[in-house]
Design an enzyme around this catalytic site. Structure first.
Site, PDB file in Angstrom:
ATOM      1  N   GLU A 249      -0.210  -6.370   7.261  1.00 31.63           N
ATOM      2  CA  GLU A 249       0.718  -5.674   6.378  1.00 31.63           C
ATOM      3  C   GLU A 249       1.964  -6.506   6.075  1.00 31.63           C
ATOM      4  OE1 GLU A 249      -0.528  -1.253   8.116  1.00 31.63           O
ATOM      5  OE2 GLU A 249       1.233  -2.300   8.878  1.00 31.63           O
TER       6      GLU A 249
ATOM      7  N   GLY B 226      -3.298   7.473   6.831  1.00 36.71           N
ATOM      8  CA  GLY B 226      -4.408   8.315   6.412  1.00 36.71           C
ATOM      9  C   GLY B 226      -3.901   9.472   5.583  1.00 36.71           C
TER      10      GLY B 226
ATOM     11  N   MET C 298       0.884   6.231  12.992  1.00 38.19           N
ATOM     12  CA  MET C 298       1.106   6.165  14.431  1.00 38.19           C
ATOM     13  C   MET C 298       2.475   5.615  14.849  1.00 38.19           C
ATOM     14  SD  MET C 298      -2.701   4.879  15.640  1.00 38.19           S
ATOM     15  CE  MET C 298      -2.348   5.077  17.381  1.00 38.19           C
ATOM     16  N   GLU C 299       3.403   5.421  13.910  1.00 38.82           N
ATOM     17  CA  GLU C 299       4.669   4.789  14.289  1.00 38.82           C
ATOM     18  C   GLU C 299       5.925   5.377  13.654  1.00 38.82           C
ATOM     19  OE1 GLU C 299       1.221   2.230  14.451  1.00 38.82           O
ATOM     20  OE2 GLU C 299       2.258   2.836  12.622  1.00 38.82           O
TER      21      GLU C 299
ATOM     22  N   ASP D  78      -7.218   5.581   3.902  1.00 38.21           N
ATOM     23  CA  ASP D  78      -8.401   6.395   4.203  1.00 38.21           C
ATOM     24  C   ASP D  78      -7.984   7.856   4.150  1.00 38.21           C
ATOM     25  OD1 ASP D  78      -7.741   7.365   7.146  1.00 38.21           O
ATOM     26  OD2 ASP D  78      -7.246   5.241   7.065  1.00 38.21           O
TER      27      ASP D  78
END
Length: 255
Positions: free
Chosen positions: A18, A84, A198-199, A222
């Site tokens: 990224e 996601g 997740m962060e 996704d």
């Protein structure tokens, strides 16, 4: 916290892919290692920046953010990467700019309300409005100029010619959401959540504690369902780096 007006802007991502294109655009970048993290100081679009890989998960991201703020004196933090999609209509290739961030796996009930971070009285940490507006405007520009940023075959593979911008709640947790059942549970618990990662909420909490402006932009890799694992790998490899770089670089020209 007092921050100089000429202090650098921090750009944070959870995965090397990224950040690769951003670092490639910083020929003067010089790495420094602290707490096992590499921080690259340099210039992007003529502005001083610090770029760092947070690693994956809330603890790793919070550690990175704390070291970043303690040692680099940045004026604001931008988090970029993938997520996601949760809400109906948030599709692969779409871009989500956070208005608020929440930890979906935080639950200290019955001592505290579900999702509330203990001793803060907060469940949602707001993004800085000015930074979020700049990110959204930049993302809209990049989406309007998609052929200049992604090859036609990549656009076709991920149906990105119809990609849209969304603004709202992003939720974070220490697990990769990769089943339709878990995605459905999150939608039921948090019906206004647009995307899951997740962060971001952990970094938002650290920035709130330090009084440093924070904003986050995520490209949907996704649909956080049973196909998420396959979609994620292809998307990160082909889209994440150039798309993140294009949005962040355009944002810098607006600040």
């Amino acid at each position: 916290m007092s921050v100089r007006s000429d202090a650098p802007l921090a750009i944070v991502g959870a995965m090397q892919e990224e950040l690769a294109a951003l670092l490639a655009a910083m020929p003067d970048a010089r790495p420094e290692t602290l707490a096992g993290r590499q921080f690259w100081r340099g210039h992007l679009e003529g502005r001083p920046v610090v770029v760092v890989l947070s690693r994956i998960g809330k603890v790793a991201a919070a550690t990175t953010a704390t070291v970043l703020l303690a040692h680099h004196g940045v004026r604001a933090v931008l988090f970029t990467g993938v997520a996601g999609g949760l809400a109906e209509g948030v599709a692969v290739g779409d871009v989500v700019v956070a208005r608020d961030l929440l930890q979906h796996d935080m639950d200290a009930s019955p001592l505290f309300p579900r999702h509330e971070v203990p001793l803060t009285g907060m469940t949602r940490f707001p993004a800085d409005a000015a930074l979020a507006n700049a990110l959204a405007a930049a993302a809209q520009d990049v989406l309007a100029e998609l052929p200049a940023h992604l090859p036609a075959d990549v656009q076709a593979e991920f149906a990105m010619t119809k990609a849209r911008l969304h603004r709202g709640l992003i939720v974070s947790g220490d697990r990769f959401v990769a089943t339709a059942a878990e995605s459905a549970r999150l939608r039921a618990d948090l019906p206004d959540a647009l995307a899951v990662e997740m962060e971001g909420a952990a970094v938002a909490q650290v920035c709130h504690d330090w009084g440093v402006p924070f904003a986050a932009v995520r490209t949907i890799s996704d649909r956080a369902d049973d196909a998420a694992h396959a979609d994620f790998g292809r998307f990160v490899g082909r889209v994440a780096s150039p798309f993140s770089a294009a949005i962040v670089r355009r944002t810098l020209t607006r600040l």
